[in-house]
Design a protein around this motif. Structure first.
Motif, PDB file in Angstrom:
ATOM      1  N   GLY A 209       0.737  -1.133   0.192  1.00  0.00           N
ATOM      2  CA  GLY A 209      -0.207  -0.122  -0.104  1.00  0.00           C
ATOM      3  C   GLY A 209       0.821   1.259   0.022  1.00  0.00           C
ATOM      4  N   LEU A 210       2.031   1.220   0.155  1.00  0.00           N
ATOM      5  CA  LEU A 210       2.936   2.486   0.142  1.00  0.00           C
ATOM      6  C   LEU A 210       3.291   2.881  -1.169  1.00  0.00           C
ATOM      7  N   HIS A 211       3.187   4.117  -1.546  1.00  0.00           N
ATOM      8  CA  HIS A 211       3.594   4.641  -2.875  1.00  0.00           C
ATOM      9  C   HIS A 211       5.215   5.196  -2.560  1.00  0.00           C
ATOM     10  N   LEU A 212       6.026   4.341  -3.404  1.00  0.00           N
ATOM     11  CA  LEU A 212       7.485   4.779  -3.476  1.00  0.00           C
ATOM     12  C   LEU A 212       7.888   5.531  -4.897  1.00  0.00           C
ATOM     13  N   LEU A 213       8.674   6.618  -4.543  1.00  0.00           N
ATOM     14  CA  LEU A 213       9.315   7.130  -5.651  1.00  0.00           C
ATOM     15  C   LEU A 213      10.745   6.583  -6.009  1.00  0.00           C
ATOM     16  N   LEU A 214      10.975   5.742  -7.124  1.00  0.00           N
ATOM     17  CA  LEU A 214      12.303   5.036  -7.043  1.00  0.00           C
ATOM     18  C   LEU A 214      12.872   6.080  -8.209  1.00  0.00           C
ATOM     19  N   VAL A 215      14.262   6.555  -7.802  1.00  0.00           N
ATOM     20  CA  VAL A 215      14.878   7.289  -8.647  1.00  0.00           C
ATOM     21  C   VAL A 215      16.239   6.674  -8.931  1.00  0.00           C
ATOM     22  N   GLU A 216      16.512   6.044 -10.258  1.00  0.00           N
ATOM     23  CA  GLU A 216      17.596   5.237 -10.683  1.00  0.00           C
ATOM     24  C   GLU A 216      17.752   5.279 -12.073  1.00  0.00           C
ATOM     25  N   ASP A 217      19.000   5.636 -12.343  1.00  0.00           N
ATOM     26  CA  ASP A 217      19.243   5.807 -14.016  1.00  0.00           C
ATOM     27  C   ASP A 217      19.304   4.532 -15.010  1.00  0.00           C
ATOM     28  N   ASN A 218      19.896   3.644 -14.136  1.00  0.00           N
ATOM     29  CA  ASN A 218      20.061   2.174 -14.685  1.00  0.00           C
ATOM     30  C   ASN A 218      18.886   1.559 -14.932  1.00  0.00           C
ATOM     31  N   ASP A 219      18.740   1.300 -16.232  1.00  0.00           N
ATOM     32  CA  ASP A 219      17.377   0.610 -16.645  1.00  0.00           C
ATOM     33  C   ASP A 219      17.131  -0.654 -15.609  1.00  0.00           C
ATOM     34  N   ILE A 220      18.207  -1.501 -15.968  1.00  0.00           N
ATOM     35  CA  ILE A 220      18.038  -2.812 -15.395  1.00  0.00           C
ATOM     36  C   ILE A 220      18.000  -2.762 -13.759  1.00  0.00           C
ATOM     37  N   ASN A 221      18.671  -1.806 -13.346  1.00  0.00           N
ATOM     38  CA  ASN A 221      18.758  -1.896 -11.960  1.00  0.00           C
ATOM     39  C   ASN A 221      17.191  -1.332 -11.340  1.00  0.00           C
ATOM     40  N   ALA A 222      16.820  -0.466 -12.160  1.00  0.00           N
ATOM     41  CA  ALA A 222      15.482   0.025 -11.659  1.00  0.00           C
ATOM     42  C   ALA A 222      14.347  -1.067 -12.040  1.00  0.00           C
ATOM     43  N   GLU A 223      14.373  -1.716 -13.070  1.00  0.00           N
ATOM     44  CA  GLU A 223      13.446  -2.618 -13.336  1.00  0.00           C
ATOM     45  C   GLU A 223      13.433  -3.815 -12.236  1.00  0.00           C
ATOM     46  N   ILE A 224      14.593  -4.353 -11.685  1.00  0.00           N
ATOM     47  CA  ILE A 224      14.853  -5.329 -10.876  1.00  0.00           C
ATOM     48  C   ILE A 224      14.249  -4.864  -9.362  1.00  0.00           C
ATOM     49  N   ALA A 225      14.644  -3.501  -8.875  1.00  0.00           N
ATOM     50  CA  ALA A 225      14.059  -2.734  -7.652  1.00  0.00           C
ATOM     51  C   ALA A 225      12.549  -2.844  -7.861  1.00  0.00           C
ATOM     52  N   LYS A 226      12.162  -2.413  -8.813  1.00  0.00           N
ATOM     53  CA  LYS A 226      10.673  -2.096  -9.160  1.00  0.00           C
ATOM     54  C   LYS A 226       9.834  -3.476  -8.910  1.00  0.00           C
ATOM     55  N   ARG A 227      10.282  -4.481  -9.746  1.00  0.00           N
ATOM     56  CA  ARG A 227       9.794  -5.677  -9.608  1.00  0.00           C
ATOM     57  C   ARG A 227       9.626  -6.075  -7.950  1.00  0.00           C
ATOM     58  N   LEU A 228      10.922  -5.994  -7.480  1.00  0.00           N
ATOM     59  CA  LEU A 228      10.783  -6.644  -5.876  1.00  0.00           C
ATOM     60  C   LEU A 228       9.934  -5.858  -5.169  1.00  0.00           C
ATOM     61  N   LEU A 229       9.917  -4.500  -5.311  1.00  0.00           N
ATOM     62  CA  LEU A 229       9.173  -3.623  -4.360  1.00  0.00           C
ATOM     63  C   LEU A 229       7.493  -3.911  -4.815  1.00  0.00           C
ATOM     64  N   ILE A 230       7.169  -4.340  -5.882  1.00  0.00           N
ATOM     65  CA  ILE A 230       5.860  -4.601  -6.454  1.00  0.00           C
ATOM     66  C   ILE A 230       5.540  -5.851  -5.690  1.00  0.00           C
ATOM     67  N   ASP A 231       6.477  -6.576  -5.868  1.00  0.00           N
ATOM     68  CA  ASP A 231       5.970  -8.164  -5.395  1.00  0.00           C
ATOM     69  C   ASP A 231       5.701  -8.287  -3.956  1.00  0.00           C
ATOM     70  N   ARG A 232       6.203  -7.049  -3.130  1.00  0.00           N
ATOM     71  CA  ARG A 232       5.694  -7.053  -1.888  1.00  0.00           C
ATOM     72  C   ARG A 232       4.610  -5.833  -1.347  1.00  0.00           C
ATOM     73  N   GLY A 233       3.902  -5.624  -2.778  1.00  0.00           N
ATOM     74  CA  GLY A 233       2.836  -4.971  -2.393  1.00  0.00           C
ATOM     75  C   GLY A 233       2.750  -3.368  -2.624  1.00  0.00           C
ATOM     76  N   ALA A 234       3.968  -3.067  -2.789  1.00  0.00           N
ATOM     77  CA  ALA A 234       4.082  -1.413  -2.832  1.00  0.00           C
ATOM     78  C   ALA A 234       3.690  -0.961  -4.409  1.00  0.00           C
ATOM     79  N   GLU A 235       3.459   0.536  -4.224  1.00  0.00           N
ATOM     80  CA  GLU A 235       3.045   1.003  -5.906  1.00  0.00           C
ATOM     81  C   GLU A 235       4.371   1.759  -6.025  1.00  0.00           C
ATOM     82  N   VAL A 236       4.995   1.652  -7.210  1.00  0.00           N
ATOM     83  CA  VAL A 236       6.210   2.214  -7.441  1.00  0.00           C
ATOM     84  C   VAL A 236       6.250   3.122  -8.767  1.00  0.00           C
TER      85      VAL A 236
END
Length: 232
Positions: free
Chosen positions: A108-135
């Protein structure tokens, strides 16, 4: 030959073993600990064994700084008292509860993820979404400042900020967000995510207005713990 018994250990570290055994009443204290010693050694004896048991026990007890005493009566049995010194362990120190090992939720938390590397951003986003966050993902500090300013207060719960980025780095972006004239700009947790893991790097992040510093490669449980630590 030992036929049965029981052992007790008291608070002073004294182990007492009582039981019945085949014994030799005369000179038992010297005889019983001799290697290969047996009361009945003829070929017709029904008692089996090598006669090494008590000599091995005596050797082990003495190696531990202890002693063995024997009291025997023919036809009744024998009593063995083994005394071994033990150190009393200190009382366990109370354990302070930490975030380590505690399960938290970011659902339920809305997170602003600031990351210039596309691969790192995608991995982090997927992990956070899998835990229920909006990213929401942006790729440099300038975009982070703009999207935060363009959205109403309370839109984002936490900012996960990379440090080394093009256009505008994470330290500069954090300073600009903190300087905004709106209440949530002063209080929203900003967590640094960087490959720079030295103490001085963490200090620069704190000076820039960030709440925490996480070294890459990132671990999802550490991210979640840092989020909750700064939201409490």
């Amino acid at each position: 030959m030992y036929l049965g018994g029981h052992a007790q250990i008291n608070a002073c570290g004294v182990c007492r073993l009582r039981g019945r055994c085949i014994s030799k009443p005369i000179g038992l204290r010297q005889w019983v600990v001799h290697p290969f010693a047996q009361e009945k050694q003829d070929a017709r004896s029904v008692y089996q064994g090598t006669g090494l048991g008590m000599s091995i026990v005596k050797s082990l007890v003495e190696q531990m700084g202890g002693a063995i005493e024997v009291d025997s009566e023919a036809g009744v049995g024998s009593k063995f008292v083994i005394t071994i010194p033990f150190e009393i362990a200190a009382a366990p120190k109370p354990v302070k509860k930490t975030l380590s090992g505690v399960s938290y939720s970011i659902a339920g938390l809305h997170l602003l993820l600031v990351e210039d590397n596309d691969i790192n951003a995608e991995i982090a986003k997927r992990l956070l979404i899998d835990r229920g966050a909006e990213v929401t993902v942006v790729h440099d500090g300038k975009q982070a400042v703009k999207i935060f300013a363009d959205n109403v207060q309370g839109t984002f719960d936490v900012i996960l900020m990379d440090i080394m980025m093009p256009v505008m780095d994470g330290l500069t972006a954090s300073k600009k967000i903190r300087a905004m004239e709106r209440p949530d700009a002063k209080t929203i947790p900003i967590i640094a995510m960087t490959a720079n893991a030295f103490k001085e790097d963490a200090e620069r992040c704190i000076i820039a207005g960030m709440n925490a510093h996480l070294a890459k490669p990132l671990e999802i449980d550490k991210i979640i713990s840092a989020i909750h630590e700064d939201l409490i």
